[in-house]
Write an enzyme that holds these catalytic residues in place. Structure first.
Site, short mmCIF file in Angstrom:
data_model
loop_
_atom_site.label_atom_id
_atom_site.label_comp_id
_atom_site.label_asym_id
_atom_site.label_seq_id
_atom_site.Cartn_x
_atom_site.Cartn_y
_atom_site.Cartn_z
N GLY A 298 -0.51 0.28 -4.86
CA GLY A 298 -1.84 -0.23 -4.57
C GLY A 298 -2.82 0.23 -5.62
O GLY A 298 -3.00 1.43 -5.82
N TYR B 129 11.53 -4.98 -6.41
CA TYR B 129 10.32 -4.87 -7.22
C TYR B 129 9.36 -3.76 -6.82
O TYR B 129 8.89 -3.00 -7.67
CB TYR B 129 9.58 -6.21 -7.19
CG TYR B 129 8.23 -6.20 -7.86
CD1 TYR B 129 8.11 -6.05 -9.24
CD2 TYR B 129 7.06 -6.34 -7.12
CE1 TYR B 129 6.87 -6.05 -9.87
CE2 TYR B 129 5.81 -6.34 -7.74
CZ TYR B 129 5.72 -6.19 -9.11
OH TYR B 129 4.50 -6.19 -9.73
N CYS C 210 0.85 -1.19 0.00
CA CYS C 210 0.00 0.00 0.00
C CYS C 210 0.89 1.24 0.00
O CYS C 210 2.06 1.18 0.36
CB CYS C 210 -0.90 0.02 1.23
SG CYS C 210 -2.03 -1.38 1.31
N ASN D 208 0.18 0.92 6.00
CA ASN D 208 0.87 0.04 5.07
C ASN D 208 1.56 -1.05 5.87
O ASN D 208 2.39 -0.75 6.72
CB ASN D 208 1.88 0.83 4.24
CG ASN D 208 2.78 -0.04 3.37
OD1 ASN D 208 3.91 0.31 3.10
ND2 ASN D 208 2.29 -1.18 2.93
N GLY D 209 1.22 -2.30 5.61
CA GLY D 209 1.84 -3.40 6.33
C GLY D 209 0.84 -4.46 6.72
O GLY D 209 -0.28 -4.51 6.19
#
Length: 483
Positions: free
Chosen positions: A37, A255, A9, A112-113
């Site tokens: 995201g 990535y 995210c 985020n996570g």
């Protein structure tokens, strides 16, 4: 269950001293973070303590029109979020930021996570009367913060207390009526940085590319365990959870992150080039041309070419106007989408020995189709080189990696995978090698998805739950394809 590693995210927050069009700033920043995201997004704006939010399923330009942004109005603070669901379903109700209203004032939260103890915490909260409206673990965090807020002198103290309860990966941006707060878990799994706007405001973002999109200047990364507060008194921090060993997700460099971002003091572009150079040193191959799979394989292919002396060639043209292949509902449609998404430049590969560079192999289906495209274009040999070690283990910290039964590296040896995807040779970057790609980074790395050794303990129940959910998703996909 698709042959790709799903993105994380993206989170963003801005604090300005005077009222301004913070909604537009958040919009442009989320546009820059869209790669992190692509399922849903949202923006919450704070106007003198009144928080207004708009969010929905879709890409940033689809969810936000000029009319929507104008309705959010001007304010001194805004929080933005773009989401890929690592926990919870893909639906509007799970979109963020989450806005919570309680007796001490409203709060907006972007996360985020992934928490490793979210199911346990959720059950405890439900037994004490909590009612959840979403299926994601971000709402668990918001409940614990608001619970601690009732007995704490400030929102930052409540967050510090909540951090003793929540375990796992979390980069948070929390907006209260008067403060904007950035929080990073003690291990620093996910990125989070601080910037400064031209007007002297404060910006928090997952990546520096978001700062660049609004003309903000990079200041520094948020430290693992640090709580950074922006308010009328300026910028200050709490360090009660700092000092542990960091374990940043190395796959951010391989990535996830945009190549123009700088994370933990290292350019992502340079890290990927270095990955290509190390890959050649570890596994030299004789060939005529080096080709990268767009987009994350391109920088690594350039590094491989520089190290080997083998010419670099543009082998693929990527159609920028098609969605990701895994959004197609059936296997057959996904196969068609690969041809639509990528087209080979035959002149680059015809009658040549080709080294094909990509970031990973998950199930092996997509890379097999890409290899077939090269063969059909006349490539004499195809040697596949991967800038990450084989995926052999699930991730519990926010990356949606398949269960072991679907990971091709868990079922086959390297020669067997090479035969399966149709290449003349297959080489992977070693675990030691992937740790070296971000040379000079001021952090340690998590490589649990490669090694099976995780920086923090993962509850047995969570491991079982994740495996069962993956199996269920696989069965649903098989049934859809059969139909």
């Amino acid at each position: 269950m698709f042959d790709t590693i799903h993105e994380e995210c993206g989170v963003f927050g801005i604090y300005e001293k005077e009222q301004s069009d913070v909604a537009s700033s958040a919009y442009y920043a989320l546009y820059a973070l869209q790669h992190r995201g692509q399922e849903s997004c949202g923006i919450a704006v704070n106007d003198d303590g009144l928080i207004v939010c708009h969010k929905d399923v879709g890409l940033v330009p689809d969810v936000f029109s000029r009319d929507n942004l104008e309705k959010l109005g001007w304010g001194t603070m805004a929080v933005g979020h773009c989401r890929y669901s690592t926990t919870g379903n893909s639906s509007a109700v799970n979109a963020q930021p989450l806005v919570v209203r309680h007796c001490k004032g409203a709060m907006a939260l972007a996360h985020n996570g992934n928490l490793v103890n979210a199911p346990e915490l959720r059950r405890q909260l439900e037994l004490n009367g909590a009612i959840f409206h979403t299926t994601n673990d971000s709402e668990v965090i918001s409940y614990i913060i608001t619970r601690e807020r009732l007995l704490s002198p400030s929102i930052e103290d409540a967050i510090a207390k909540a951090m003793y309860s929540i375990k796992g990966a979390y980069s948070l941006i929390v907006m209260s009526p008067k403060k904007l707060i950035a929080v990073r878990d003690p291990n620093g799994f996910r990125p989070l940085c601080i910037g400064e706007t031209a007007s002297g405001g404060v910006v928090f973002a997952s990546e520096t590319c978001a700062l660049d999109s609004i003309g903000a200047k990079f200041v520094r990364d948020v430290e693992p365990g640090e709580i950074v507060i922006a308010d009328e008194n300026g910028l200050h921090s709490l360090y009660s959870h700092c000092g542990g060993e960091s374990s940043f997700c190395v796959f951010e460099y391989v990535y996830f992150a945009r190549p123009d971002s700088v994370i933990q003091g290292v350019s992502v572009h340079e890290a990927r080039q270095r990955a290509g150079r190390i890959l050649y040193r570890e596994n030299p191959v004789e060939a005529d041309v080096v080709v990268g799979v767009p987009d994350s394989g391109l920088d690594a292919a350039l590094g491989y070419s520089q190290e080997s002396g083998i010419p670099y060639g543009v082998g693929f043209i990527k159609n920028r106007y098609i969605g990701r292949t895994f959004i197609q509902p059936t296997q057959g449609q996904r196969e068609d989408s690969v041809r639509i998404k990528l087209n080979v430049i035959a002149e680059t590969v015809r009658d040549k020995r080709v080294v094909l560079i990509d970031d990973s192999i998950v199930r092996g289906t997509t890379c097999a189709r890409i290899v077939r495209l090269l063969r059909d274009a006349g490539a004499r040999e195809v040697h596949f080189a991967v800038t990450a070690p084989p995926f052999k283990n699930p991730c519990y910290f926010g990356t949606d990696i398949d269960s072991r039964d679907k990971l091709i590296a868990c079922r086959m040896t390297v020669p067997e995978i090479a035969k399966q995807i149709g290449v003349d040779s297959l080489t992977y970057l070693s675990i030691d090698g992937v740790k070296e790609i971000a040379q000079g980074a001021n952090c340690g790395f998590c490589v649990g998805c490669f090694s099976g050794e995780y920086p923090i303990a993962v509850p047995d129940k969570m491991q079982k739950n994740k495996f069962e959910k993956k199996i269920s998703a696989a069965k649903q996909e098989e049934e859809t394809d059969a139909e």
